[in-house]
Design an enzyme around this catalytic site. Structure first.
Site, PDB file in Angstrom:
ATOM      1  CG  ASP A 119       7.039   6.572   1.549  1.00  0.00           C
ATOM      2  OD1 ASP A 119       7.283   6.716   0.434  1.00  0.00           O
ATOM      3  OD2 ASP A 119       6.632   5.738   2.163  1.00  0.00           O
ATOM      4  CG  ASP A 129       3.248   6.230  -0.439  1.00  0.00           C
ATOM      5  OD1 ASP A 129       4.476   6.083  -0.110  1.00  0.00           O
ATOM      6  OD2 ASP A 129       2.690   6.155   0.674  1.00  0.00           O
ATOM      7  CG  HIS A 159      11.869   6.486   0.145  1.00  0.00           C
ATOM      8  ND1 HIS A 159      12.360   5.155   0.238  1.00  0.00           N
ATOM      9  CD2 HIS A 159      10.620   6.179   0.275  1.00  0.00           C
ATOM     10  CE1 HIS A 159      11.445   4.156   0.314  1.00  0.00           C
ATOM     11  NE2 HIS A 159      10.326   5.022   0.118  1.00  0.00           N
ATOM     12  CD  GLU A 213       3.816   6.606   4.652  1.00  0.00           C
ATOM     13  OE1 GLU A 213       3.920   5.975   5.759  1.00  0.00           O
ATOM     14  OE2 GLU A 213       3.308   5.791   3.725  1.00  0.00           O
TER      15      GLU A 213
END
Length: 130
Positions: free
Chosen positions: A10, A12, A47, A65
């Site tokens: 992930d 962001d 993603h 992440e």
């Protein structure tokens, strides 16, 4: 749910809504991992889904992440470029994880701004947590 050999990355707040540009640090990760990649539900992130398992250690640092268990990713189907195929990327996961989460991993993260310049891209009411 992630697991059973699936890993999600992930990234962001790396994408501008007005221009659809992806910041250089995120584009580099997308290129290196080279697996199924899509725009996140907010439109501000990305993603990446791969086949592989993460090494032991941290899973989150700044705007990056990585999870291979106990997390859900909402799938949007808004593909980035031609990255439609889910790929086996064990070696790439291990390399990326080491670069981000190992001691002295500042070189990559130095290029990841803490607070992106998102002025004019989306109102506070439209923002959602990645």
């Amino acid at each position: 749910m992630l697991g059973d050999g699936w890993t999600g990355i992930d990234l962001d707040k790396c994408r501008r809504l007005d221009t659809e540009e992806i910041e250089d640090w995120a584009a580099k990760i997308i290129s290196e991992v080279d697996s199924y990649t899509e725009i996140s539900p907010s439109g501000l992130g990305v993603h990446i889904l791969v086949r592989g398992h993460l090494p032991k250690g941290r899973r989150r640092k700044g705007r990056i992440e990585m999870y291979d268990a106990l997390r859900y990713f909402t799938i949007t189907g808004k593909i980035v470029g031609e990255r439609r195929a889910l790929q086996d990327r064990q070696a790439e996961l291990e390399t990326l994880h080491a670069r981000i989460f190992s001691r002295g991993a500042g070189s990559l993260l130095a290029k990841v701004p803490d607070v992106p310049d998102m002025r004019g891209t989306v109102s506070d009411a439209d923002r959602s947590e990645e």
